[in-house]
Motif scaffolding. Structure first.
Motif, PDB file in Angstrom:
ATOM      1  N   ILE A 326       0.849  -1.206   0.000  1.00  0.00           N
ATOM      2  CA  ILE A 326       0.000   0.000   0.000  1.00  0.00           C
ATOM      3  C   ILE A 326       0.876   1.245   0.000  1.00  0.00           C
ATOM      4  O   ILE A 326       1.905   1.294   0.683  1.00  0.00           O
ATOM      5  N   ASN A 328      -0.119   5.224   0.850  1.00  0.00           N
ATOM      6  CA  ASN A 328      -1.215   6.076   1.317  1.00  0.00           C
ATOM      7  C   ASN A 328      -1.157   7.429   0.612  1.00  0.00           C
ATOM      8  O   ASN A 328      -0.205   8.195   0.784  1.00  0.00           O
ATOM      9  N   ARG A 357      -3.950   3.842  -1.624  1.00  0.00           N
ATOM     10  CA  ARG A 357      -5.078   3.982  -0.688  1.00  0.00           C
ATOM     11  C   ARG A 357      -5.506   5.445  -0.669  1.00  0.00           C
ATOM     12  O   ARG A 357      -4.756   6.323  -0.238  1.00  0.00           O
ATOM     13  N   TRP A 391      -7.612   1.432  -3.784  1.00  0.00           N
ATOM     14  CA  TRP A 391      -8.095   1.042  -2.445  1.00  0.00           C
ATOM     15  C   TRP A 391      -8.781   2.279  -1.868  1.00  0.00           C
ATOM     16  O   TRP A 391      -8.122   3.272  -1.582  1.00  0.00           O
ATOM     17  N   THR A 393     -11.039   4.318   0.984  1.00  0.00           N
ATOM     18  CA  THR A 393     -11.401   4.314   2.401  1.00  0.00           C
ATOM     19  C   THR A 393     -12.638   5.178   2.614  1.00  0.00           C
ATOM     20  O   THR A 393     -12.792   6.241   1.998  1.00  0.00           O
ATOM     21  N   GLU A 431     -12.645   0.002   2.039  1.00  0.00           N
ATOM     22  CA  GLU A 431     -12.409  -0.150   3.481  1.00  0.00           C
ATOM     23  C   GLU A 431     -13.320   0.810   4.248  1.00  0.00           C
ATOM     24  O   GLU A 431     -13.309   2.020   3.992  1.00  0.00           O
ATOM     25  N   GLU A 433     -13.691   2.300   7.736  1.00  0.00           N
ATOM     26  CA  GLU A 433     -12.920   2.435   8.968  1.00  0.00           C
ATOM     27  C   GLU A 433     -13.672   3.303   9.975  1.00  0.00           C
ATOM     28  O   GLU A 433     -14.423   4.199   9.610  1.00  0.00           O
ATOM     29  N   THR A 496      -8.287  -4.384   9.049  1.00  0.00           N
ATOM     30  CA  THR A 496      -7.350  -3.265   8.953  1.00  0.00           C
ATOM     31  C   THR A 496      -7.139  -2.676  10.341  1.00  0.00           C
ATOM     32  O   THR A 496      -8.063  -2.592  11.143  1.00  0.00           O
ATOM     33  N   GLN A 498      -4.678   0.297  12.821  1.00  0.00           N
ATOM     34  CA  GLN A 498      -3.879   1.515  12.856  1.00  0.00           C
ATOM     35  C   GLN A 498      -2.905   1.457  14.027  1.00  0.00           C
ATOM     36  O   GLN A 498      -3.185   0.823  15.037  1.00  0.00           O
ATOM     37  N   TYR A 544      -4.038  -6.182   7.829  1.00  0.00           N
ATOM     38  CA  TYR A 544      -3.279  -5.073   7.249  1.00  0.00           C
ATOM     39  C   TYR A 544      -3.127  -3.952   8.276  1.00  0.00           C
ATOM     40  O   TYR A 544      -4.114  -3.536   8.894  1.00  0.00           O
ATOM     41  N   THR A 546      -2.770  -0.259   8.115  1.00  0.00           N
ATOM     42  CA  THR A 546      -2.999   0.701   7.028  1.00  0.00           C
ATOM     43  C   THR A 546      -2.522   2.105   7.360  1.00  0.00           C
ATOM     44  O   THR A 546      -2.298   2.909   6.454  1.00  0.00           O
ATOM     45  N   ASP A 547      -2.393   2.414   8.637  1.00  0.00           N
ATOM     46  CA  ASP A 547      -1.898   3.725   9.066  1.00  0.00           C
ATOM     47  C   ASP A 547      -0.887   3.517  10.176  1.00  0.00           C
ATOM     48  O   ASP A 547      -1.167   2.806  11.142  1.00  0.00           O
TER      49      ASP A 547
END
Length: 780
Positions: A326, A328, A357, A391, A393, A431, A433, A496, A498, A544, A546-547
């Protein structure tokens, strides 16, 4: 008071500061053979040495202290202990001396290695072990060394384990009054004086105190003075007059009177009795200490990190290069800017990320007007042209009008399905979130929205709707989410998560914010997650991250430094095969659109500066991109890859641990203090052995990024050494082109002859250096 007695008291006062330092931390090694209780005004650290010690806290439940485990018990925290025969060390931090050393804040410590993982525990364990060894060996400089290590322990505790209480249900007036008494009990603290301090009349204060504390003010004050005088009586050589006056009693007679009433013997008799008891226990304490030192094996190193790595190149293992899963981008409108497109294209061409993403933005959409998706087409066409999959969000927090999102999503998919074809659309990921501390109500809201979005995606056979952006470290929230999903038979295709540099949690004092200083936080939290949520993980195909942030501030001077590149490689090595993604937060400094237009560097987390200069973080991903398709082995500092053509790749780092100076300055870092922001600047020697390699000649090409080569921050410091802000606005195009030419990794080449099927390499890395070694067999 006679002149002689007054002179004696003054002499003792002159020596008081030195004696006080000696008593900031005291230690004892104990055998626990029965039940007991601890409730001290001081801070207690327990270090397990042999066998198990059961510890029960009123608010923290039951814990088992085993060998090498550490628990810090805060002041005035009731604790019960029990064991059959457990050997442990008890370190007592005088709260009075502690508050003198750290007078500006109240600290509560969250330090319990029995229920969490943190690389800082190993460092604290080393300090504590050093104190025990020092106590046992009794060197010539014992007390000087004791003071030094004690201060290092206190600074380390405050820097790495202290929490800030931000919300509390307790009446703060209670704590303010007790804290004031604790700080001023040595003074003539009359009822009139303390009541005026809290803006009350003496009569009202007296009634308030009696109602809330159960005893009158002077009784409480006397108890505080007696407790502190008791400590001086046992742990100092002060005469009784000094003990009395140092602890707020007007004279020796007054002290003797109150002490005798409480302990049923005079202070002198009590001291003599305790001295006899102390002598009796001295032999046992010496034996315990000797046993502890033998068990600990001298000074236990900080979980000794192996600097030698041996790899059998025949043991090949296919792996997933999760560091490029990924990238971002978030706001895709950035790519409407030509300069940003050019930089992003350059970045993607070399680093070859798989998914981009981006945030799904429906803010300008209206069902009442014709919406053409013109801007989206420009961005999506560009991204797909650069071999990226999309991807999207969707944040629950932004769903003020969820129906508008549903309408936008339907029209977007119906617009792009014929534009790109159904096969391309089916590769898109979505995604949902919800960056929150989950409870049952929030979980129910989440799944309601999830079902509606999934229903829309199903029309186009899009199966990958991920969620829910859970926060590593928020274990209560994850349990709430897991419990609701299990109860309602809900399941995510992929999870996902963080990672943030702080954790919010409920404690006995209320809601606290704990700044994370653990250099191995990501891998430690992942390990806790896998151990604690086995049922949840068994239901999920992929996990994953992701952040990922390691700084409280979005802009941080370390982002421009070699440290950031070393930190990236360090985390990639530590989290290898533990997650499907560990993405960088921001790809370009051009993503920061406000206020930094005329600066080369400003602490942005981009891999490339606004002028197109590559940072050490860029080279970290560039080195990783060169890894072969097979994983061969790793340790904390290096990871080894290979291919089918007798070529091998080694990627390594010497990432330094951040010091307490950094955390003190974190909200306002200063470039001139950069050297102080790390625990040390020592070089690292790595020895790497590749076994079962083919005999013959090998060419080893080494590419290094350090403060001398490839670091834009350090190069600008050399160009403009007298500038306070080394992000000058006076760089011309020629200057930028010059920097682009010199800001490249240092390259060296060596040849090695292998005769016994073992290739041995030795690498020296400077502080925060990253290195890529390409090892090629020389066919002849």
């Amino acid at each position: 008071m006679s002149k002689l007695r007054k002179k004696t008291y003054i002499n003792d006062l002159e020596m008081k500061e030195e004696r006080d330092m000696e008593r900031v931390i005291t230690s004892a090694v104990k055998y626990c053979t029965e039940c007991g209780k601890i409730c001290s005004n001081d801070i207690i650290i327990l270090l397990g040495i042999e066998n198990e010690l059961n510890i029960t806290m009123d608010a923290g439940g039951e814990m088992i202290l085993t060998e090498d485990e550490i628990i810090v018990i805060n002041s005035k925290t009731p604790v019960s202990i029990r064991a059959a025969k457990s050997l442990y060390a008890e370190f007592t931090i005088s709260i009075r001396k502690f508050r003198k050393l750290f007078p500006n804040k109240k600290y509560r410590f969250l330090c319990n290695s029995t229920n969490t993982k943190n690389d800082n525990f190993a460092i604290l364990r080393k300090y504590l072990t050093e104190l025990l060894v020092l106590q046992y060996e009794r060197t010539e400089y014992q007390w000087a060394e004791w003071n030094k290590i004690s201060c290092e322990i206190l600074i380390f505790l405050v820097s790495n384990f202290a929490t800030n209480v931000v919300i509390t249900e307790h009446n703060p007036l209670f704590e303010n009054i007790t804290d004031y008494i604790s700080e001023h009990f040595q003074e003539d603290l009359s009822l009139k004086q303390i009541s005026s301090q809290f803006c009350m009349t003496p009569t009202y204060f007296s009634r308030f105190f009696k109602k809330n504390f159960g005893i009158n003010y002077y009784q409480y004050l006397c108890n505080v003075r007696l407790e502190n005088a008791w400590e001086d009586l046992l742990h100092s050589d002060k005469n009784l007059l000094c003990v009395a006056m140092d602890n707020g009693f007007p004279n020796e007679a007054s002290f003797r009177k109150y002490f005798t009433e409480r302990y049923e013997m005079s202070p002198y008799e009590y001291r003599i009795e305790q001295k006899v008891k102390e002598e009796f226990e001295k032999k046992e304490q010496t034996e315990n200490l000797q046993t502890a030192i033998e068990k600990l094996g001298g000074i236990k190193a900080v979980d000794q990190i192996q600097d030698v790595i041996s790899v059998d190149v025949g043991n090949k293992q296919l792996y997933r290069p999760y560091w490029r899963e990924i990238i971002n981008l978030r706001d895709c409108n950035l790519l409407l800017n030509y300069e940003a497109r050019e930089q992003f294209e350059e970045l993607q061409k070399e680093l070859n990320f798989k998914y981009v993403r981006i945030h799904l933005d429906w803010s300008k959409f209206s069902e009442e007007e014709i919406y053409t998706f013109y801007l989206e087409e420009q961005v999506f066409d560009f991204l797909l042209k650069n071999n990226l999959k999309l991807w999207f969000t969707i944040s629950v927090r932004e769903l003020q009008e969820s129906e508008m999102l549903f309408a936008y999503l339907k029209k977007m998919l119906s617009h792009f399905a014929p534009h790109y074809g159904s096969n391309e659309i089916r590769n898109w990921r979505f995604e949902l979130e919800y960056n929150t501390l989950f409870d049952e109500k929030k979980a129910e809201l989440y799944w309601t929205l999830y079902d509606k979005i999934k229903e829309i995606l199903a029309i186009y056979q899009i199966e990958e709707l991920f969620g829910a952006g859970l926060e590593l470290g928020d274990w209560d929230g994850i349990r709430q989410f897991e419990g609701f999903a299990k109860k309602n038979q809900r399941k995510l295709p992929a999870l996902t998560m963080q990672v943030k540099p702080y954790v919010c949690m409920e404690t006995g004092d209320g809601m606290t914010v704990n700044r994370i200083t653990d250099s191995g936080y990501v891998k430690n939290q992942l390990q806790i997650f896998y151990e604690s949520f086995a049922d949840l993980i068994s239901e999920i195909k992929d996990i994953y991250i992701t952040d990922y942030y390691d700084s409280i501030q979005q802009m941080n001077i370390l982002n421009d430094s070699c440290y950031r590149g070393a930190s990236i490689i360090k985390n990639v090595i530590e989290c290898f095969e533990k997650t499907n993604a560990l993405p960088h937060s921001v790809p370009l400094d051009l993503c920061y659109i406000n206020g930094m237009k005329d600066k080369v560097l400003f602490g942005g987390d981009g891999l490339i500066t606004k002028q197109g200069l590559r940072k050490p973080s860029y080279y970290a991903y560039s080195f990783l991109q060169k890894a072969g398709p097979y994983y061969l082995g790793k340790n904390e500092y290096a990871i080894v890859f290979g291919n089918d053509f007798l070529d091998y790749q080694i990627i390594c780092h010497n990432c330094k641990r951040l010091s307490y100076h950094y955390y003190l300055d974190e909200m306002k870092q200063q470039l001139e203090k950069m050297d102080r922001y790390f625990d040390d600047e020592n070089e690292k020697e790595l020895k790497i052995q590749l076994e079962n390699v083919k005999n013959g000649r090998y060419i080893v090409k080494k590419h290094s990024v350090n403060i001398e080569h490839g670091s834009v921050q350090d190069e600008l410091r050399r160009i403009a050494p007298y500038e306070k802000i080394i992000m000058p606005a006076f760089l011309h195009n020629d200057d930028v082109e010059y920097l682009k030419q010199i800001l490249v990794p240092q390259q060296t080449l060596r040849t090695y002859e292998v005769k016994d099927e073992v290739l041995e390499l030795q690498i020296t890395l400077s502080a925060n250096e990253i290195c890529y070694l390409n090892i090629q067999y020389a066919y002849e």
